[in-house]
Scaffold this motif. Structure first.
Motif, short mmCIF file in Angstrom:
data_model
loop_
_atom_site.label_atom_id
_atom_site.label_comp_id
_atom_site.label_asym_id
_atom_site.label_seq_id
_atom_site.Cartn_x
_atom_site.Cartn_y
_atom_site.Cartn_z
N PRO A 75 0.74 -1.09 0.24
CA PRO A 75 0.19 0.11 -0.24
C PRO A 75 1.00 1.30 0.19
CG PRO A 75 -0.80 -1.50 1.64
CD PRO A 75 0.55 -1.97 1.21
N GLY A 76 0.40 2.11 -0.72
CA GLY A 76 1.05 3.43 -0.90
C GLY A 76 2.59 3.59 -1.81
N ARG A 77 2.62 2.44 -2.31
CA ARG A 77 3.92 2.42 -3.28
C ARG A 77 3.36 2.66 -4.83
NH1 ARG A 77 8.92 2.61 -2.10
NH2 ARG A 77 9.27 1.57 0.07
N VAL A 78 4.25 2.98 -5.48
CA VAL A 78 3.94 3.03 -6.96
C VAL A 78 4.14 1.50 -7.59
CG1 VAL A 78 4.84 4.07 -9.05
CG2 VAL A 78 4.82 5.20 -7.21
N SER A 79 3.30 1.29 -8.42
CA SER A 79 3.32 -0.15 -9.14
C SER A 79 4.57 -0.43 -9.87
CB SER A 79 2.26 -0.30 -10.38
OG SER A 79 1.22 -0.21 -9.66
N SER A 80 5.13 -1.43 -9.89
CA SER A 80 6.33 -1.79 -10.71
C SER A 80 6.19 -1.76 -12.18
CB SER A 80 6.53 -3.35 -10.37
OG SER A 80 6.89 -3.67 -8.89
N LEU A 81 7.49 -1.42 -12.70
CA LEU A 81 7.45 -1.32 -14.26
C LEU A 81 7.60 -2.49 -14.65
CD1 LEU A 81 7.27 0.23 -16.73
CD2 LEU A 81 9.84 0.73 -16.29
N ALA A 82 6.72 -3.35 -15.32
CA ALA A 82 7.04 -4.63 -16.09
C ALA A 82 7.30 -4.60 -17.54
CB ALA A 82 5.71 -5.61 -15.76
N LEU A 83 8.57 -5.28 -17.60
CA LEU A 83 9.24 -5.10 -18.92
C LEU A 83 9.41 -6.36 -19.43
CD1 LEU A 83 12.01 -2.49 -17.83
CD2 LEU A 83 10.13 -2.15 -19.00
N ASP A 84 9.36 -6.29 -20.80
CA ASP A 84 9.61 -7.79 -21.87
C ASP A 84 11.06 -7.09 -22.43
OD1 ASP A 84 7.51 -9.10 -21.07
OD2 ASP A 84 6.57 -8.55 -22.93
N LEU A 85 12.01 -8.10 -22.38
CA LEU A 85 13.34 -7.58 -22.93
C LEU A 85 13.67 -8.48 -24.24
CD1 LEU A 85 15.63 -7.66 -19.74
CD2 LEU A 85 14.24 -6.00 -20.74
N HIS A 86 14.06 -7.89 -25.34
CA HIS A 86 14.10 -8.57 -26.71
C HIS A 86 15.82 -8.63 -26.83
CE1 HIS A 86 9.72 -7.88 -27.60
NE2 HIS A 86 10.23 -7.24 -26.81
N TYR A 87 16.19 -9.78 -27.19
CA TYR A 87 17.77 -9.93 -27.19
C TYR A 87 17.88 -10.69 -28.94
CZ TYR A 87 18.89 -9.46 -22.57
OH TYR A 87 19.14 -8.88 -21.15
N LEU A 88 18.96 -10.00 -29.43
CA LEU A 88 19.29 -10.83 -30.91
C LEU A 88 20.59 -11.43 -30.30
CD1 LEU A 88 18.75 -10.71 -33.94
CD2 LEU A 88 20.34 -8.88 -34.07
N VAL A 89 20.59 -12.66 -30.87
CA VAL A 89 21.74 -13.65 -30.64
C VAL A 89 22.34 -13.80 -32.05
CG1 VAL A 89 22.56 -15.71 -29.74
CG2 VAL A 89 20.64 -14.71 -28.75
N THR A 90 23.74 -13.57 -32.12
CA THR A 90 24.33 -13.55 -33.19
C THR A 90 25.89 -14.24 -32.98
OG1 THR A 90 23.45 -11.53 -33.85
CG2 THR A 90 25.09 -12.35 -35.56
N PRO A 91 26.16 -15.31 -33.60
CA PRO A 91 27.39 -15.90 -33.65
C PRO A 91 28.52 -15.32 -34.34
CG PRO A 91 26.06 -17.36 -34.87
CD PRO A 91 25.30 -16.27 -34.52
N PHE A 92 29.74 -15.07 -34.04
CA PHE A 92 30.84 -14.57 -35.03
C PHE A 92 32.35 -15.39 -34.58
CE2 PHE A 92 28.13 -10.91 -34.10
CZ PHE A 92 28.40 -10.22 -35.17
N THR A 93 32.12 -16.68 -35.43
CA THR A 93 33.11 -17.42 -35.33
C THR A 93 34.08 -17.48 -36.56
OG1 THR A 93 32.12 -19.10 -36.57
CG2 THR A 93 31.73 -19.08 -34.06
N GLY A 94 33.72 -16.54 -37.55
CA GLY A 94 34.50 -16.53 -38.92
C GLY A 94 34.38 -17.53 -39.78
N ASN A 95 33.39 -18.72 -39.48
CA ASN A 95 33.20 -19.63 -40.10
C ASN A 95 32.00 -20.25 -40.36
OD1 ASN A 95 32.79 -22.89 -40.28
ND2 ASN A 95 34.88 -22.99 -40.80
N ALA A 96 31.22 -20.47 -41.29
CA ALA A 96 29.69 -20.68 -41.32
C ALA A 96 29.33 -21.88 -40.64
CB ALA A 96 29.33 -20.72 -42.75
N GLU A 97 30.05 -22.90 -40.87
CA GLU A 97 29.68 -24.46 -40.05
C GLU A 97 30.09 -23.89 -38.73
OE1 GLU A 97 31.23 -27.82 -41.38
OE2 GLU A 97 31.28 -27.39 -43.31
N ASN A 98 30.81 -23.44 -37.95
CA ASN A 98 31.05 -23.07 -36.70
C ASN A 98 29.85 -22.13 -36.02
OD1 ASN A 98 33.26 -24.83 -36.49
ND2 ASN A 98 34.79 -22.96 -36.64
N ASP A 99 29.59 -21.15 -36.89
CA ASP A 99 28.28 -20.32 -36.38
C ASP A 99 26.97 -21.05 -36.18
OD1 ASP A 99 29.82 -18.00 -36.72
OD2 ASP A 99 28.97 -17.44 -38.55
N GLN A 100 27.00 -22.17 -37.18
CA GLN A 100 25.63 -22.89 -36.83
C GLN A 100 25.86 -23.88 -35.78
OE1 GLN A 100 25.07 -25.05 -40.70
NE2 GLN A 100 24.86 -23.35 -41.86
N VAL A 101 26.92 -24.39 -35.28
CA VAL A 101 27.25 -25.33 -34.30
C VAL A 101 26.93 -24.59 -32.92
CG1 VAL A 101 28.90 -26.69 -33.17
CG2 VAL A 101 28.66 -26.95 -35.41
#
Length: 189
Positions: A75-101
């Motif tokens: 009681p008396g508090r301001v509501s929490s800010l509920a967030l969704d976080l969006h991540y981009l996951v990108t491999p950088f191995t220098g080799n297409a096969e290693n990127d896939q693995v």
């Protein structure tokens, strides 16, 4: 209760998951050894660093529409800010096969850890988050890469929900919950 450190705590937990999953994997052959091989920067910055092998980039933060109007936890508090976080996951191995693995191992690790408890003893951050694979339409993922001014690279998106940032201040119209009265001594009329 989560404070302003919640975003960084979630990113750190995701990075730790990736490192734990990849560090001892014999198929990856030591591509990911420690936190230094996993970048939280955008893919353009990660590509410039030859030692970093994968980017876990927090590229978008949105308010969770389902928890937007929940009442405050106290009681008396301001509501929490509920967030969704969006991540981009990108491999950088220098080799297409290693990127896939590497990307396959990261997909496996995040799928196996779809529900994660985030806790840091030194910080007031405690959350249970859900890590969800996102199926972005090709035009949306293309817009991300165009904004980076980079050619498209093999990458996937994840949605992390729900991260709460609690307010520190009390509402101005907070109800009075307790009143203490008393008489003083030595008061002159």
């Amino acid at each position: 209760m989560s404070g302003h450190l919640a975003l960084n705590a979630v990113s750190g937990v995701l990075r730790d998951l990736v490192v734990r999953a990849c560090a001892g994997d014999p198929v990856l052959g030591g591509l990911i050894r420690d936190k230094g091989d996993v970048s939280l920067a955008n893919p353009t910055e990660t590509a410039a660093q030859s030692h970093q092998r994968i980017s876990l980039w927090l590229y978008r933060i949105t308010e969770n529409e389902f928890l937007k109007n929940l009442p405050a936890p106290e009681p008396g508090r301001v509501s929490s800010l509920a967030l969704d976080l969006h991540y981009l996951v990108t491999p950088f191995t220098g080799n297409a096969e290693n990127d896939q693995v590497l990307l396959g191992r990261v997909l496996q690790a995040l799928h196996e850890n779809a529900s994660v408890y985030v806790s840091r003893p030194a910080d007031p951050v405690v959350e249970e988050i859900r890590v969800v694979f996102c199926r972005l339409p090709l035009d949306e993922i293309t817009r991300i890469w165009e904004a980076l001014d980079e050619p498209y690279r093999l990458s996937v998106c994840y949605l992390v929900r729900v991260v709460r940032i609690d307010a520190e201040r009390l509402r101005a119209d907070a109800p009075v919950l307790e009143v203490t009265t008393g008489t003083g001594t030595g008061v002159t009329p």
